[in-house]
Enzyme design. Structure first.
Site, PDB file in Angstrom:
ATOM      1  N   GLU A 120      17.729 -17.397  -7.834  1.00  0.00           N
ATOM      2  CA  GLU A 120      17.320 -16.035  -8.180  1.00  0.00           C
ATOM      3  C   GLU A 120      16.750 -15.992  -9.606  1.00  0.00           C
ATOM      4  OE1 GLU A 120      16.675 -13.456  -6.709  1.00  0.00           O
ATOM      5  OE2 GLU A 120      16.833 -11.823  -8.148  1.00  0.00           O
ATOM      6  N   LYS A 133       6.132  -4.369  -3.874  1.00  0.00           N
ATOM      7  CA  LYS A 133       7.580  -4.349  -3.672  1.00  0.00           C
ATOM      8  C   LYS A 133       7.981  -4.467  -2.204  1.00  0.00           C
ATOM      9  CE  LYS A 133      11.788  -2.431  -5.385  1.00  0.00           C
ATOM     10  NZ  LYS A 133      12.190  -3.698  -6.014  1.00  0.00           N
ATOM     11  N   HIS A 168      18.912 -36.716  -6.989  1.00  0.00           N
ATOM     12  CA  HIS A 168      18.172 -37.123  -5.789  1.00  0.00           C
ATOM     13  C   HIS A 168      16.674 -36.882  -5.963  1.00  0.00           C
ATOM     14  CE1 HIS A 168      21.926 -37.854  -3.686  1.00  0.00           C
ATOM     15  NE2 HIS A 168      22.358 -36.731  -4.244  1.00  0.00           N
ATOM     16  N   ARG A 202       4.079  -0.251  -4.649  1.00  0.00           N
ATOM     17  CA  ARG A 202       3.745  -0.788  -3.327  1.00  0.00           C
ATOM     18  C   ARG A 202       2.428  -1.574  -3.330  1.00  0.00           C
ATOM     19  NH1 ARG A 202       6.902   1.545   0.493  1.00  0.00           N
ATOM     20  NH2 ARG A 202       5.526   0.753   2.113  1.00  0.00           N
ATOM     21  N   TRP A 249      -2.595  -2.780  -1.770  1.00  0.00           N
ATOM     22  CA  TRP A 249      -2.300  -4.201  -1.912  1.00  0.00           C
ATOM     23  C   TRP A 249      -3.220  -4.883  -0.908  1.00  0.00           C
ATOM     24  CZ3 TRP A 249      -0.693  -8.474   0.846  1.00  0.00           C
ATOM     25  CH2 TRP A 249      -0.273  -9.574   0.089  1.00  0.00           C
ATOM     26  N   ASN A 289      -1.991   1.553   5.690  1.00  0.00           N
ATOM     27  CA  ASN A 289      -1.078   0.512   5.225  1.00  0.00           C
ATOM     28  C   ASN A 289      -0.774  -0.380   6.418  1.00  0.00           C
ATOM     29  OD1 ASN A 289       1.005  -0.995   4.086  1.00  0.00           O
ATOM     30  ND2 ASN A 289       2.537   0.592   4.411  1.00  0.00           N
ATOM     31  N   GLY A 290      -1.011  -1.679   6.293  1.00  0.00           N
ATOM     32  CA  GLY A 290      -0.714  -2.585   7.407  1.00  0.00           C
ATOM     33  C   GLY A 290      -1.935  -3.422   7.739  1.00  0.00           C
ATOM     34  N   GLU A 325       8.069 -14.631 -10.865  1.00  0.00           N
ATOM     35  CA  GLU A 325       7.327 -13.420 -10.521  1.00  0.00           C
ATOM     36  C   GLU A 325       6.985 -12.572 -11.737  1.00  0.00           C
ATOM     37  OE1 GLU A 325       9.222 -10.657  -7.783  1.00  0.00           O
ATOM     38  OE2 GLU A 325      11.183 -11.051  -8.621  1.00  0.00           O
ATOM     39  N   LYS A 381      12.939 -14.784 -10.499  1.00  0.00           N
ATOM     40  CA  LYS A 381      12.639 -13.711 -11.457  1.00  0.00           C
ATOM     41  C   LYS A 381      11.622 -14.214 -12.488  1.00  0.00           C
ATOM     42  CE  LYS A 381      13.948 -10.576  -9.939  1.00  0.00           C
ATOM     43  NZ  LYS A 381      14.567 -10.767  -8.710  1.00  0.00           N
ATOM     44  N   CYS A 437       0.842  -1.189   0.000  1.00  0.00           N
ATOM     45  CA  CYS A 437       0.000   0.000   0.000  1.00  0.00           C
ATOM     46  C   CYS A 437       0.885   1.250   0.000  1.00  0.00           C
ATOM     47  CB  CYS A 437      -0.949   0.066   1.183  1.00  0.00           C
ATOM     48  SG  CYS A 437      -2.082  -1.314   1.245  1.00  0.00           S
TER      49      CYS A 437
HETATM   50  O1  M6R Z   1      12.859  -5.120   0.598  1.00  0.00           O
HETATM   51  P1  M6R Z   1      13.356  -6.507   0.829  1.00  0.00           P
HETATM   52  O2  M6R Z   1      14.702  -6.735   0.262  1.00  0.00           O
HETATM   53  O3  M6R Z   1      13.308  -6.906   2.276  1.00  0.00           O
HETATM   54  O4  M6R Z   1      12.359  -7.437   0.054  1.00  0.00           O
HETATM   55  C1  M6R Z   1      12.480  -8.823   0.090  1.00  0.00           C
HETATM   56  C2  M6R Z   1      11.633  -9.490  -0.964  1.00  0.00           C
HETATM   57  O5  M6R Z   1      10.286  -9.180  -0.769  1.00  0.00           O
HETATM   58  C3  M6R Z   1      12.048  -9.091  -2.379  1.00  0.00           C
HETATM   59  O6  M6R Z   1      13.389  -9.364  -2.618  1.00  0.00           O
HETATM   60  C4  M6R Z   1      11.183  -9.829  -3.419  1.00  0.00           C
HETATM   61  O7  M6R Z   1      11.483 -11.190  -3.384  1.00  0.00           O
HETATM   62  C5  M6R Z   1      11.411  -9.243  -4.816  1.00  0.00           C
HETATM   63  N1  M6R Z   1      10.158  -9.023  -5.467  1.00  0.00           N
HETATM   64  C6  M6R Z   1      12.222 -10.102  -5.693  1.00  0.00           C
HETATM   65  O8  M6R Z   1      12.340  -9.616  -6.984  1.00  0.00           O
END
Ligand code: M6R
Length: 614
Positions: free
Chosen positions: A484, A609, A507, A27, A75, A101-102, A491, A488, A2
Site C-alpha cells: 500500500e 477514483k 530471492h 472521477r 476520463w 460514462n462507460g 500514484e 501511494k 467520468c
Molecule cells: O472503489 P474501489 O475500492 O473499488 O477502488 C479500487 C481501486 O481503484 C482504488 O483503491 C485505487 O487503487 C486507489 N486510487 C488507491 O489509492
C-alpha cells in the site's frame, strides 16, 4: 470514471452544473464540458484539461441564461483528451446533446451504419454515436425519453447517459446500465449525477437507479421506467452526510483532510457494532449466523488499495475465524475457473461500490451460487445492491483519488467480520473476541497519536523528493502495508516504488539495493518475536549493501535503533491491528513528497477514483 451532472429547475443551470462537476472531478479530469438549452437551441462549451479550463471559457464567453442543462468531466477511453473529444457530444443538427460514462462496446458497428446514412462525426469517441442515434429517433417524432429507450435497446456495454433535446426545454433524460447514476429530488428542481456529492448542497433526498432504467427528469417530478417503458421500482434514500463533508474545510487538499479524518472514520465504522455486552452485532450484513456456520472457504476480491485491505483480511480471518481464505485481484477472478460453491463466502471490498472489475467478479461469483458480501463506503452504489449482504464503512465521502481513510475503515470492517465469524462459529472464546474488540475500540486514539507525530515524516519526505526509487518491505500484515505504501507513492509522486515481502528479498529484489536507496521497512511488534527478529536481520542485510533504512516500528523498540537511518515510531498494538497505525506514516510520506514535487495529490495524472470500465 467520468462525472455526470444533469439539472432542471429554477436556478441557473450553468452554476449548478459547474459546481456539481467540481465535486465530481475526482472521477476524471481529462476535459470538461456543458450544454444548456436556450430558446430552442443548445449552448455548449467544452475544453480539454481540468475544470478550471472550462471555467475560463465560460468566463470569457458566458453562455445565455438557462434553467436546464448537463455537464461532464471526462476520463478518456475512446479518443485523446482533447477539445473535440470532450463531452457533451451533439448530433448533426445540434439538437441533441449527450454525456456518457462507460464504454459502448458496439459503437464501431453503430457508427459504420450512421456514417452510411450520412451522419457527420466530430469526435473519435464511442459516445457520439448516441447523439446521432437519438437524432434519428427524435427526428422520427419520438419524445426524448422514448428516443432514449429505443437507443438503449441497441447499445452494448456499460454506460450512463444523460441527454437534452433543444426542442424540449422541460425534460432531461438519463439512462443507466452498470455505471452509476443517482437522482437528487428537490423542490421544483431535480438533479442527475454520478454521485450525490454533485447535488448535496441542494438536496439530500436521493433515488438510486437500477440496471437498465431510463429516468425522465422534469421540474415537478421524476419518472423511471425500464427500457421497454414499463414503470420501474427504485430505491429512495436520504443521504446521511452534508455538504461540509465534501469540502476541503481549510486544508489545501482533500487528501490532507481525509488523512486527518481517519480517527473519526475508524470510530464511526465501529459505532453501533459493539453491544454493551461486548459482543459484535453485524445484523445489517444480511447473512444469517446459520449461513456463516455453513461456510467452508472465503475468497476476497478487490482492486488497488481495497485489494491490500483484502490481503490483511486474510491474516485476520485465518487467525480468528479459522477458515481458509484466498485473496484475488478482481480483474483476474472471473477469467480463471474459481471453484465456488454455496458454502463459499466471497467478500468484495470496494470503496466506491462501482469498480467494474470487482462488480463483474461479484456477478460471476453469484452466478456460481456463492454467497457474496461486500464492504463498501458508498450508500446507493451498485455493489451493495447486487450482493447478498453489505457492511458499510462509515468513512464519509472520500474525494482525493488516493484512498486513505477508506482503507483504514476497510481494515476495521474486515476485522469486525473476522471477529464476528469467530464469535458465531466459536473459533475463539467469547472473552478473546471481547478483548480484541476492546482493543479495536482504542484504535481511533492510536491513529490520532500517529497523526500528531508526523512532522519528521513530512521532513523526510521533502528530503527524498528527488530520489528515483523507494522500496517498501514488510512481513505478515506488514507486507500488504508495504504494498500500500508503494502504491501511494507511485500514484501520487509518479516514482518507482515497490513493496516486497521482506523474506522474498534474497530471492531477487535485493539486487535492486544500491548505495543510498531509500528502503522503508515495516517492523512487526516485538511480541511476534520470530517475525520481528527476522525482519531486523533483513534490515541489516540491506543496510550492509548501502540502503538508507527508514524503519517503522512500535514505540520503545530499541532493537531496531542501531540499524535505522530514520526511525518512525508508532503506538504498540497487536500484530494484526498494526496496519491501522503503520499505514498512516506512509500516506503522509507520499502526500508530502508528491506535494514537494508540485503534484496535485487530489488528482494524480492518468487516474480516476472510480474505475467503472474494465
Ligand atoms: O472503489 P474501489 O475500492 O473499488 O477502488 C479500487 C481501486 O481503484 C482504488 O483503491 C485505487 O487503487 C486507489 N486510487 C488507491 O489509492
Amino acid at each position: 470514471m467520468c462525472g455526470i451532472v444533469g439539472y432542471i429547475g429554477g436556478k441557473q443551470a450553468q452554476q449548478v452544473v459547474v459546481d456539481g462537476l467540481a465535486r465530481l472531478e475526482y472521477r476524471g479530469y481529462d476535459s470538461a464540458g456543458l450544454a444548456l438549452v436556450v430558446d430552442g437551441k443548445l449552448a455548449t462549451a467544452k475544453k480539454a484539461g481540468k475544470l478550471v479550463n472550462l471555467r475560463k471559457v465560460l468566463e470569457e464567453e458566458p453562455p445565455p441564461a438557462s434553467t436546464i442543462g448537463l455537464g461532464h468531466t471526462r476520463w478518456a477511453t475512446h479518443g485523446a483528451p482533447n477539445d473535440p473529444n470532450a463531452h457533451p457530444h451533439v448530433d448533426c443538427g445540434g439538437r441533441v446533446a449527450v454525456i456518457h460514462n462507460g464504454i459502448i462496446e458496439n459503437f464501431a458497428a453503430l457508427k459504420a451504419g450512421l456514417l452510411e446514412k450520412g451522419h457527420v462525426f466530430g469526435s473519435e469517441t464511442d459516445t457520439e454515436v448516441v447523439a446521432h442515434l437519438l437524432e434519428e429517433e427524435v427526428g422520427a417524432g419520438h419524445e426524448l425519453p422514448e428516443a432514449m429507450r429505443r437507443v438503449c435497446r441497441r447499445l452494448e456495454g456499460a454506460y450512463t447517459l444523460v441527454a437534452v433535446d433543444a426542442q424540449d426545454p422541460d425534460v432531461v433524460v438519463g439512462a443507466r446500465r452498470n455505471s452509476p447514476l443517482v437522482v437528487g429530488k428537490g423542490d421544483g428542481e431535480n438533479f442527475l449525477a454520478s454521485d450525490v456529492a454533485a447535488f448535496i448542497e441542494h438536496t439530500r433526498d436521493a433515488v438510486e437507479l437500477g440496471q437498465d432504467q431510463v429516468v425522465e427528469l422534469r421540474r415537478d417530478g421524476v419518472t423511471v421506467t425500464d427500457y421497454e417503458g414499463r414503470p420501474a421500482e427504485v430505491h429512495e434514500y436520504h443521504v446521511d452526510w452534508d455538504v461540509s463533508a465534501a469540502e476541503k474545510g481549510g486544508y489545501d487538499y482533500f487528501m490532507l483532510k481525509e488523512i486527518a479524518e481517519q480517527p473519526r472514520a475508524v470510530a464511526d465504522t465501529l459505532l453501533g457494532r459493539i453491544g454493551s455486552d461486548g459482543r459484535l452485532h453485524l445484523d445489517e450484513m444480511r447473512i444469517t449466523d446459520q449461513q456463516l456456520r455453513e461456510i467452508d472457504k472465503i475468497i476476497i476480491i478487490a482492486c488497488g488499495t481495497s485489494y491490500h485491505a483484502g490481503l490483511i483480511a486474510k491474516y485476520a480471518i485465518e487467525h480468528w475465524a479459522g477458515l481458509p481464505c484466498e485473496v484475488e485481484v478482481a480483474s483476474e477472478f472471473r477469467y480463471r475457473d474459481p471453484i465456488l460453491t454455496r458454502s463459499t463466502l466471497v467478500i468484495a471490498i470496494s470503496q466506491s461500490g462501482e469498480s467494474m472489475d470487482t462488480l463483474m467478479a461479484v456477478r460471476h461469483a453469484r452466478e456460481q451460487k456463492a454467497r457474496v458480501l461486500c464492504i463498501c463506503n458508498v450508500n446507493g452504489s451498485t455493489m451493495p445492491r447486487e450482493c447478498d449482504g453489505v457492511l458499510y464503512t462509515h468513512a464519509g465521502p472520500e474525494v482525493g483519488v488516493a484512498a486513505t481513510k477508506t482503507f483504514l475503515t476497510q481494515l476495521v470492517a474486515v476485522y469486525l467480520i473476522a471477529l464476528y465469524i469467530a464469535q458465531v462459529r466459536g473459533t475463539k472464546w467469547g472473552d478473546e473476541v471481547f478483548a480484541m474488540v476492546q482493543l479495536l475500540a482504542t484504535m481511533p486514539e492510536k491513529v490520532e497519536k500517529v497523526l500528531e507525530t508526523m512532522g519528521p515524516v513530512r521532513e523526510l519526505a521533502r528530503s527524498l523528493a528527488n530520489e528515483r526509487s523507494v522500496l517498501f518491505l514488510g512481513r505478515h500484515v506488514g507486507f500488504p502495508v508495504a504494498l500500500e505504501g508503494a502504491l501511494k507513492l507511485k500514484e501520487l509522486a509518479y516514482m518507482h516504488a515497490e513493496g516486497f515481502a521482506a523474506g522474498e528479498l534474497k530471492h531477487g529484489p535485493i539486487a535492486l539495493i544500491e548505495e543510498g536507496l531509500p528502503v522503508i521497512v515495516v517492523v512487526p511488534p516485538r511480541a511476534r518475536e520470530v517475525l520481528h527478529d527476522k525482519i531486523v536481520s533483513n534490515i541489516q542485510e540491506i543496510r550492509a549493501r548501502g540502503a538508507r533504512t527508514i524503519v517503522i516500528a512500535e514505540e520503545g523498540d530499541d532493537t531496531v535503533v542501531p540499524y535505522s537511518d530514520t526511525l518512525i515510531e508508532v503506538p504498540a498494538v497487536p500484530t494484526l491491528l498494526q496496519p491501522l497505525v503503520a499505514t498512516v506514516p506512509l500516506q503522509v510520506f507520499s502526500c508530502e513528497l508528491a506535494t514537494a514535487k508540485g503534484h496535485d495529490v487530489d488528482q494524480p495524472r492518468n487516474l480516476a477514483k472510480s474505475v467503472t470500465v474494465e
